[in-house]
Design an enzyme around this catalytic site. Structure first.
Site, PDB file in Angstrom:
ATOM      1  N   TYR A  15     102.794  -3.274  69.533  1.00 53.32           N
ATOM      2  CA  TYR A  15     102.062  -2.065  69.967  1.00 53.32           C
ATOM      3  C   TYR A  15     101.946  -1.976  71.482  1.00 53.32           C
ATOM      4  CZ  TYR A  15     101.211  -1.473  65.081  1.00 53.32           C
ATOM      5  OH  TYR A  15     101.414  -1.286  63.742  1.00 53.32           O
ATOM      6  N   MET A 107      97.314   0.177  57.944  1.00 57.31           N
ATOM      7  CA  MET A 107      95.948   0.735  57.967  1.00 57.31           C
ATOM      8  C   MET A 107      95.580   1.087  59.403  1.00 57.31           C
ATOM      9  SD  MET A 107      94.088  -1.896  55.356  1.00 57.31           S
ATOM     10  CE  MET A 107      92.503  -1.095  55.338  1.00 57.31           C
ATOM     11  N   GLU A 347      88.795  -4.248  53.172  1.00 58.25           N
ATOM     12  CA  GLU A 347      89.882  -3.468  52.592  1.00 58.25           C
ATOM     13  C   GLU A 347      89.930  -3.786  51.097  1.00 58.25           C
ATOM     14  OE1 GLU A 347      93.381  -4.997  54.479  1.00 58.25           O
ATOM     15  OE2 GLU A 347      94.687  -4.521  52.803  1.00 58.25           O
ATOM     16  N   HIS A 430      94.684 -10.978  62.104  1.00 59.17           N
ATOM     17  CA  HIS A 430      94.265 -10.228  63.295  1.00 59.17           C
ATOM     18  C   HIS A 430      93.831 -11.147  64.443  1.00 59.17           C
ATOM     19  CE1 HIS A 430      92.746  -6.928  60.260  1.00 59.17           C
ATOM     20  NE2 HIS A 430      94.062  -6.978  60.294  1.00 59.17           N
ATOM     21  N   ASN A 468      90.568  -3.078  61.262  1.00 67.46           N
ATOM     22  CA  ASN A 468      91.958  -3.469  61.515  1.00 67.46           C
ATOM     23  C   ASN A 468      92.330  -3.020  62.937  1.00 67.46           C
ATOM     24  OD1 ASN A 468      91.250  -2.485  58.788  1.00 67.46           O
ATOM     25  ND2 ASN A 468      93.070  -3.630  58.247  1.00 67.46           N
ATOM     26  N   PHE A 470      95.198  -2.393  65.073  1.00 64.98           N
ATOM     27  CA  PHE A 470      96.301  -1.851  65.890  1.00 64.98           C
ATOM     28  C   PHE A 470      96.009  -0.521  66.563  1.00 64.98           C
ATOM     29  CE2 PHE A 470      98.554  -0.427  61.787  1.00 64.98           C
ATOM     30  CZ  PHE A 470      98.508   0.938  62.038  1.00 64.98           C
TER      31      PHE A 470
HETATM   32  P1  FAD Z   1     102.673  -7.808  68.053  1.00 69.84           P
HETATM   33  O1  FAD Z   1     102.718  -6.582  67.235  1.00 69.84           O
HETATM   34  O2  FAD Z   1     102.391  -9.091  67.414  1.00 69.84           O
HETATM   35  O3  FAD Z   1     104.063  -7.890  68.835  1.00 69.84           O
HETATM   36  C1  FAD Z   1     104.434  -8.987  69.629  1.00 69.84           C
HETATM   37  C2  FAD Z   1     105.957  -9.106  69.650  1.00 69.84           C
HETATM   38  O4  FAD Z   1     106.332 -10.050  70.654  1.00 69.84           O
HETATM   39  C3  FAD Z   1     106.567  -9.615  68.342  1.00 69.84           C
HETATM   40  O5  FAD Z   1     107.576  -8.738  67.917  1.00 69.84           O
HETATM   41  C4  FAD Z   1     107.101 -10.999  68.695  1.00 69.84           C
HETATM   42  O6  FAD Z   1     108.271 -11.346  67.968  1.00 69.84           O
HETATM   43  C5  FAD Z   1     107.403 -10.858  70.171  1.00 69.84           C
HETATM   44  N1  FAD Z   1     107.353 -12.146  70.895  1.00 69.84           N
HETATM   45  C6  FAD Z   1     106.390 -13.100  70.834  1.00 69.84           C
HETATM   46  N2  FAD Z   1     106.687 -14.141  71.628  1.00 69.84           N
HETATM   47  C7  FAD Z   1     107.883 -13.849  72.213  1.00 69.84           C
HETATM   48  C8  FAD Z   1     108.714 -14.556  73.126  1.00 69.84           C
HETATM   49  N3  FAD Z   1     108.368 -15.758  73.628  1.00 69.84           N
HETATM   50  N4  FAD Z   1     109.891 -13.986  73.493  1.00 69.84           N
HETATM   51  C9  FAD Z   1     110.247 -12.758  73.008  1.00 69.84           C
HETATM   52  N5  FAD Z   1     109.494 -12.047  72.142  1.00 69.84           N
HETATM   53  C10 FAD Z   1     108.314 -12.590  71.756  1.00 69.84           C
HETATM   54  N6  FAD Z   1      96.573  -4.254  61.765  1.00 69.84           N
HETATM   55  C11 FAD Z   1      96.089  -3.029  61.478  1.00 69.84           C
HETATM   56  O7  FAD Z   1      95.508  -2.366  62.335  1.00 69.84           O
HETATM   57  N7  FAD Z   1      96.251  -2.506  60.211  1.00 69.84           N
HETATM   58  C12 FAD Z   1      96.864  -3.197  59.209  1.00 69.84           C
HETATM   59  O8  FAD Z   1      97.003  -2.684  58.083  1.00 69.84           O
HETATM   60  C13 FAD Z   1      97.334  -4.508  59.492  1.00 69.84           C
HETATM   61  N8  FAD Z   1      97.916  -5.269  58.522  1.00 69.84           N
HETATM   62  C14 FAD Z   1      98.472  -6.471  58.847  1.00 69.84           C
HETATM   63  C15 FAD Z   1      99.172  -7.190  57.880  1.00 69.84           C
HETATM   64  C16 FAD Z   1      99.819  -8.366  58.219  1.00 69.84           C
HETATM   65  C17 FAD Z   1     100.540  -9.138  57.171  1.00 69.84           C
HETATM   66  C18 FAD Z   1      99.788  -8.836  59.562  1.00 69.84           C
HETATM   67  C19 FAD Z   1     100.497 -10.083  59.958  1.00 69.84           C
HETATM   68  C20 FAD Z   1      99.091  -8.123  60.528  1.00 69.84           C
HETATM   69  C21 FAD Z   1      98.432  -6.954  60.185  1.00 69.84           C
HETATM   70  N9  FAD Z   1      97.746  -6.205  61.144  1.00 69.84           N
HETATM   71  C22 FAD Z   1      97.210  -4.987  60.820  1.00 69.84           C
HETATM   72  C23 FAD Z   1      97.621  -6.681  62.542  1.00 69.84           C
HETATM   73  C24 FAD Z   1      98.556  -5.971  63.515  1.00 69.84           C
HETATM   74  O9  FAD Z   1      99.866  -5.917  63.015  1.00 69.84           O
HETATM   75  C25 FAD Z   1      98.521  -6.721  64.861  1.00 69.84           C
HETATM   76  O10 FAD Z   1      97.189  -6.719  65.315  1.00 69.84           O
HETATM   77  C26 FAD Z   1      99.415  -6.070  65.917  1.00 69.84           C
HETATM   78  O11 FAD Z   1     100.748  -6.038  65.503  1.00 69.84           O
HETATM   79  C27 FAD Z   1      99.314  -6.786  67.244  1.00 69.84           C
HETATM   80  O12 FAD Z   1      99.968  -6.021  68.223  1.00 69.84           O
HETATM   81  P2  FAD Z   1     100.431  -6.642  69.590  1.00 69.84           P
HETATM   82  O13 FAD Z   1     100.948  -5.537  70.446  1.00 69.84           O
HETATM   83  O14 FAD Z   1      99.328  -7.478  70.128  1.00 69.84           O
HETATM   84  O15 FAD Z   1     101.619  -7.670  69.250  1.00 69.84           O
END
Ligand code: FAD
Length: 491
Positions: A15, A107, A347, A430, A468, A470
């Site tokens: 995100y 979600m 949820e 999360h 949740n 995101f």
């Molecule tokens: P992320 O989305 O985690 O993205 C980080 C990216 O960086 C990843 O693609 C990773 O591969 C990459 N990365 C990491 N380290 C490196 C590196 N060293 N080199 C290169 N790339 C790297 N949230 C909700 O709001 N609603 C939901 O319904 C929900 N359901 C969920 C269900 C599951 C099973 C999971 C696991 C999570 C869920 N979440 C949900 C949580 C939500 O997906 C996360 O909070 C969100 O994706 C975090 O966003 P972010 O931008 O912090 O990083």
């Protein structure tokens, strides 16, 4: 070793990374994004469903790792779902272009304004509720299921039963918005289009229906012509140079995880958006191996967003069970946040096992009364977590209260089928915090002790947001990048 120059680099395509990329590209900047996971759309490889896990099921593992489903053996592949195991907690994360949006339940919940104000007392909450939250709901394509469809559809029996039981126990329920396209879902129910939510697809990716980031922010960013995404590029560590630029050691792999080349990237501006755990790993590991400067707030104020999984089995299925057909997309929740003694949100989660297991699954989101801390373990060269049972005492009490109240009204037992002792305190979807906005960074996510380094992901949120996360991560990223661009940080 190949050396690549890129003025602006973003690590991670979740995100925070996707929002930063779009707004910078719209401002005319050339951006390179490094993502360790696979570009699934480009690869043409389909996502697998929960009942037949294949290539997308797990990040370089020999066995599936989805909760309750770690029974299938696999050939290691750079799949979408990874699990990071710590002493007292397991943290699931998404891998691939789109990050967590590939594997999550979609979600899309806006936090309660009163709690948002408590968590972020220095932010202009009015501006968030009038501008940033509506903006991200539009960009992420958030929508709500039709009530009539929900009432009639056999795939939502688990939600109807869950809501009726909650009401009987005296709890309040709410409808939960989602990024899954409910128009598409209605068509899949009528068999007019290929099935996804009704074909147990979600935690290993959705082939249809879900508006993950590759269909929204990242797609728009690519359409500007200013974004280049390099997938299967794993950033190992970062070095700060004398002229305040950064050098990244990067390992390019194939889909079996084998290194195909080692590269060095030089950049003037670096955005860390590797997700809470990824960003902390990079900062703390780089500190250990490269004397990379890290502020003393890095790693502090970490939390599991109060995640606490629990479930109920019915001794006598009074409600007729939860149904053998289940959509993977949750649309119902129980809101007990206003209860001063037991504040939580949960949820009503699906458990699409292909049969009626007469089991209700809940992911509770609680307050985080006691925060944890992330630190670096020089022996393993990985981050560790200061987090144990004392951090989850109140969460356990809430789960116990909730399950007992539900069982008293409806029958059933605490689920020993799903969890050893009926509780899953160690399940975390999360992870939040560790680079908290205004503490480890300035007010817009620029890291303290650095001139050209920014953090834009879940680590900015101090361990809890009450729902949740995101939608909040996306809104905070919009707010930060807008202001950073306005302050000419990227000229
Ligand atoms: P992320 O989305 O985690 O993205 C980080 C990216 O960086 C990843 O693609 C990773 O591969 C990459 N990365 C990491 N380290 C490196 C590196 N060293 N080199 C290169 N790339 C790297 N949230 C909700 O709001 N609603 C939901 O319904 C929900 N359901 C969920 C269900 C599951 C099973 C999971 C696991 C999570 C869920 N979440 C949900 C949580 C939500 O997906 C996360 O909070 C969100 O994706 C975090 O966003 P972010 O931008 O912090 O990083």
């Amino acid at each position: 070793k190949e050396i690549i120059e890129a003025p602006i680099l973003i690590i991670g395509s979740g995100y925070g990374g996707a929002v930063s990329a779009l707004r910078l590209c719209e401002a005319g900047k050339k951006v390179v994004m490094l993502e360790m996971g696979l570009n699934w759309e480009k690869s043409g490889i389909p996502f697998s469903n929960m009942l037949k896990p294949g290539k997308s099921a797990a990040w370089l593992k020999k066995k599936t790792i989805a909760p309750f489903m770690n029974i299938f053996s696999l050939a290691p592949f750079t799949g979408t779902l990874d699990r990071m195991d710590f002493e007292n907690i397991n943290i699931w994360v998404g891998r691939g272009v789109g990050g967590g949006s590939l594997v999550n339940g979609g979600m899309a919940v806006t936090p309660k304004e009163s709690y948002f104000k408590e968590v972020f007392p220095d932010l202009d909450s009015e501006k968030f509720y009038s501008h940033y939250f509506p903006l991200v709901q539009k960009e992420l394509k958030v929508n709500v299921i039709g009530e009539q469809f929900l009432k009639d559809c056999p795939y939502y029996k688990f939600t109807r039963v869950g809501e009726a039981e909650a009401h009987k126990a005296g709890f309040k329920t709410i409808r939960v918005p989602n990024v899954y396209d409910f128009q598409y879902m209605e068509k899949e129910y009528r068999n007019e289009v290929p099935r996804s939510a009704f074909n147990t697809e979600v935690i290993y990716g959705n082939n249809h229906g879900k508006n993950s980031l590759d269909k929204t922010y990242l797609k728009k960013a690519l359409e500007t012509g200013n974004l280049e995404i390099l997938d299967l590029h794993h950033v190992e560590n970062i070095k700060l140079n004398g002229d305040k630029t950064y050098t990244l050691q990067v390992r390019q792999t194939d889909t079996s995880g084998t290194t195909v080349s080692e590269k060095e990237f030089n950049c003037k501006k670096l955005i860390l958006a590797a997700g809470t755990m990824g960003t902390l790993q990079l900062l703390l590991h780089s500190n250990a191996v490269n004397h990379f400067p890290v502020h003393d707030q890095i790693g502090k104020n970490w939390g599991n967003n109060g995640n606490f999984m629990t479930g109920r089995n019915w001794v006598k299925p009074l409600s007729g069970g939860t149904g053998s057909k289940q959509s993977t997309i949750p649309v119902g929740g129980i809101d007990n946040w206003e209860d001063e003694e037991h504040p939580f949100f949960t949820e009503i989660a699906p458990l699409p096992m292909g049969m009626d297991v007469a089991t209700a699954l809940y992911l509770l989101i609680n307050r985080v009364d006691k925060k944890g801390e992330v630190y670096y373990d020089p022996d393993t060269k990985k981050i560790s977590l200061d987090w144990n049972q004392t951090n989850t005492v109140k969460m356990r009490e809430n789960a116990d209260y909730f399950i007992k109240k539900m069982n008293r009204a409806n029958g059933g037992t605490r689920s020993h089928f799903l969890f050893n002792n009926g509780f899953g305190a160690n399940v975390c979807y999360h992870p939040l915090g560790g680079c908290v906005l205004g503490k480890a960074t300035n007010e817009y996510g620029k890291l303290k002790d650095h001139d050209n380094l920014y953090v834009l992901d879940g680590s900015l949120i101090p361990g809890t947001i009450g729902v949740n996360p995101f939608v909040t991560i996306t809104a905070i990223a919009e707010y930060c990048i807008e202001n950073l661009i306005r302050q000419n940080e990227f000229v």
